[in-house]
Design an enzyme around this catalytic site. Structure first.
Site, PDB file in Angstrom:
ATOM      1  N   LYS A 266      14.240   8.834  24.772  1.00 49.18           N
ATOM      2  CA  LYS A 266      14.277  10.266  25.049  1.00 49.18           C
ATOM      3  C   LYS A 266      14.981  10.949  23.880  1.00 49.18           C
ATOM      4  O   LYS A 266      15.934  10.395  23.322  1.00 49.18           O
ATOM      5  CB  LYS A 266      15.049  10.567  26.335  1.00 49.18           C
ATOM      6  CG  LYS A 266      14.341  10.144  27.610  1.00 49.18           C
ATOM      7  CD  LYS A 266      15.151  10.584  28.822  1.00 49.18           C
ATOM      8  CE  LYS A 266      14.470  10.195  30.117  1.00 49.18           C
ATOM      9  NZ  LYS A 266      15.258  10.596  31.300  1.00 49.18           N
TER      10      LYS A 266
ATOM     11  N   HIS B 245      24.131  16.227  25.740  1.00 49.82           N
ATOM     12  CA  HIS B 245      24.963  15.090  25.324  1.00 49.82           C
ATOM     13  C   HIS B 245      25.988  15.493  24.254  1.00 49.82           C
ATOM     14  O   HIS B 245      26.829  14.684  23.869  1.00 49.82           O
ATOM     15  CB  HIS B 245      24.084  13.966  24.756  1.00 49.82           C
ATOM     16  CG  HIS B 245      23.242  13.288  25.788  1.00 49.82           C
ATOM     17  ND1 HIS B 245      23.773  12.445  26.741  1.00 49.82           N
ATOM     18  CD2 HIS B 245      21.911  13.340  26.027  1.00 49.82           C
ATOM     19  CE1 HIS B 245      22.796  12.005  27.515  1.00 49.82           C
ATOM     20  NE2 HIS B 245      21.661  12.524  27.108  1.00 49.82           N
TER      21      HIS B 245
ATOM     22  N   HIS C  31      19.390  15.125  23.915  1.00 49.59           N
ATOM     23  CA  HIS C  31      19.433  16.483  24.459  1.00 49.59           C
ATOM     24  C   HIS C  31      20.762  17.143  24.125  1.00 49.59           C
ATOM     25  O   HIS C  31      21.785  16.487  23.957  1.00 49.59           O
ATOM     26  CB  HIS C  31      19.226  16.439  25.978  1.00 49.59           C
ATOM     27  CG  HIS C  31      18.900  17.766  26.566  1.00 49.59           C
ATOM     28  ND1 HIS C  31      19.866  18.665  26.947  1.00 49.59           N
ATOM     29  CD2 HIS C  31      17.709  18.368  26.815  1.00 49.59           C
ATOM     30  CE1 HIS C  31      19.286  19.760  27.421  1.00 49.59           C
ATOM     31  NE2 HIS C  31      17.977  19.603  27.353  1.00 49.59           N
TER      32      HIS C  31
END
Length: 569
Positions: free
Chosen positions: A127, A133, A130
């Site tokens: 992933k 984080h 983002h």
């Protein structure tokens, strides 16, 4: 710097009171009193021990300053209902203590230093990283840097999520979209993320898809899945992309750890330990739960696959066996508070000797983190946008050197500094709104201000002296009597106490606020204490020494926060 005065006063009080008084570094506060033209050290009277009461104050005060070249007078005052002790300091001795060429960092001491694990960042594989984080990454990096700076052994762990039902979804998505290894290799993270989203959406419309994803992961847990090789490739793709982001954020790790290290077929001993302590309860539907004081927490699903809490219990035990830590710190957002409270409670119920060292450093959320067009994006997009905006502002500024404005690496460091400081200047438990206009302003309290002040000092010192010249200068405080010089000396003396305050509270904003105050003192001193225009050689040399030490303190503080200090912008 400050530790000299802490040691001095502690030893004197021990002799006076007959007790072992250890004044904490966090208690010390240095200020320059312009009215009396004297530097002063203040601390709450409570830190001086029970023997230092009002009845014996006059006798104690006289003994403290008697025959001491560092201390002049001792007085007390009431402020906000608390008693403070104020020690007037000998100006020349303070200047000499602050400007002497001793390293700022504490050395590792086997008697007093601790081994600390700091787990932070910890995104999921396959992933994009983002923006959510961000806080864990830069706060965890700061806490690691700070504890290492203060003499502890720090192990920085990035515990990546590479296990769980979501990876059944990922494998399912790859199947549903018919992706080949060539397709994935072209743009791996985006391709894999799209596959996950595709499978998740398919499962929302068909319960059978959810069952299929769960079955895939159950086979992974048992080691019978036929696509474990591809899963290893997905991990490698993720780490490669993450490392570029971590480089930009000034972050490094001791090691990457994986949830899959603690698959249920590898940690049967943990379940047995829970059972032996009477904590494990089998449910009629095949689940296994742990009985806590106020609730039951599931740790094994009905299909036999382990849950996140079980893997964290196993990881905690394994880490102690490997590292014998004093503290295991988890830097994770506040939404996970119940999870880590459960982990801590289970550690205590198991009577683990290191249970008291489990610590959850939690934080609030960032709202509205998006591009100027309002699009919610991943962190690399935010950093790219910050770089572009800084470059625009640099080109518009009349003070920017042309080569710096056209250097992408300089603009990248400035933009990243702005994003990092905008976050770290907040109280960590505070939710805040992401606002581009505040983040990238050149004036006011921002990451760009810290970089600007550091560059200003670098330029001044480079123009007036070499490193060899500075090393040869002997400190002479009699040439640094101006209020601006003494205020800067006191600000530098506060650096170590501030670091200990930030450590105690696990709050980066304490150090950030201090560095803004330091920059204010530095810029005022540069304005009123010219170097190039000063005709008297002795004064010029002492000012160079003063600004050299100020640059070292600022550089050190910025590095602790995860910034890469620039020499030119």
């Amino acid at each position: 710097m400050a530790q000299v005065y802490r040691k001095l006063i502690s030893e004197k009080l021990a002799r006076i009171c007959g007790t072992n008084v250890q004044i904490p570094m966090t208690a010390l506060q240095f200020t320059y009193q312009r009215a009396t033209r004297t530097p002063e050290l203040s601390m709450l009277a409570q830190y001086l021990g029970q023997g230092f009461d009002q009845k014996s104050f006059n006798r104690s005060a006289e003994c403290i300053v008697k025959d001491d070249e560092h201390l002049a007078t001792v007085t007390t005052e009431e402020r906000s209902g608390k008693k403070w002790v104020k020690l007037s300091l000998d100006t020349m001795k303070l200047i000499q203590t602050v400007l002497e060429r001793k390293p700022l960092q504490d050395e590792y001491n086997t008697a007093t230093s601790q081994t600390m694990i700091v787990e932070f960042s910890s995104p999921n594989i396959a992933k994009p990283f983002h923006a959510g984080h961000l806080r864990s990454t830069i706060l965890g990096n700061f806490l690691s840097n700070l504890n290492e700076f203060l003499g502890n052994r720090v192990l920085r762990l990035n515990y990546l999520g590479d296990w769980g039902t979501q990876f059944g979804y990922l494998a399912l998505g790859v199947q549903l979209k018919g992706l080949s290894p060539t397709d994935i290799h072209q743009d791996p993270i985006k391709c894999l993320y799209d596959a996950y989203v595709h499978a998740y959406e398919a499962a929302r419309n068909s319960p059978n898809m959810h069952e299929h994803a769960m079955n895939i992961f159950a086979r992974m847990e048992n080691g019978t899945a036929d696509d474990l090789d591809q899963w290893q490739e997905y991990r490698a793709y993720t780490v490669k992309e993450l490392e570029e982001l971590y480089r930009r954020l000034g972050v490094c790790f001791t090691s990457y750890e994986w949830e899959s290290q603690y698959g249920v077929n590898k940690i049967a001993h943990v379940l047995e330990t829970l059972k032996q302590h009477g904590l494990l309860i089998d449910q009629p539907d095949g689940r296994k739960v742990v009985q806590l004081q106020q609730r039951k927490m599931p740790i094994v699903k009905s299909d036999g696959s382990g849950m996140y809490l079980l893997r964290d219990i196993a990881a905690l035990m394994d880490r102690y066996n490997r590292f014998e830590f004093h503290k295991c710190i988890y830097v994770v957002e506040n939404g996970q508070n119940d999870h880590f409270a459960s982990l801590s409670e289970i550690a205590h119920l198991l009577c683990l000797p290191y249970a008291a060292g489990v610590e959850h450093v939690k934080f609030g959320r960032i709202h509205g983190m998006s591009t100027r067009r309002g699009k919610v994006v991943f962190l690399k997009d935010i950093l790219h946008e910050a770089q572009q905006l800084v470059q625009e502002k640099q080109r518009e500024s009349p003070y920017t050197k042309t080569n710096a404005a056209d250097d992408p690496s300089v603009c990248d460091i400035l933009g990243t500094s702005a994003v990092i400081i905008n976050d770290l200047k907040q109280r960590r438990m505070k939710d805040y709104n992401f606002d581009w206009s505040k983040i990238l302003r050149m004036e006011g309290d921002s990451g760009i201000k810290l970089q600007y002040t550091h560059c200003r000092l670098a330029s001044l010192l480079h123009a007036q002296s070499s490193a060899e010249d500075i090393m040869s200068i002997q400190c002479d405080g009699s040439s640094l009597v101006e209020p601006e010089a003494l205020d800067l000396v006191c600000q530098m003396a506060n650096f170590k106490p501030v670091c200990y305050q930030a450590q105690e509270a696990a709050e980066a904003c304490i150090l950030v606020a201090y560095l803004f105050r330091l920059c204010k003192s530095i810029n005022l001193a540069i304005k009123t204490l010219p170097v190039k225009q000063e005709s008297e050689v002795k004064k010029r040399q002492q000012r160079i020494l003063l600004f050299s030490r100020a640059k070292l303190v600022l550089h050190t503080g910025m590095t602790l926060l995860g910034l890469r200090p620039l020499e030119e912008m």
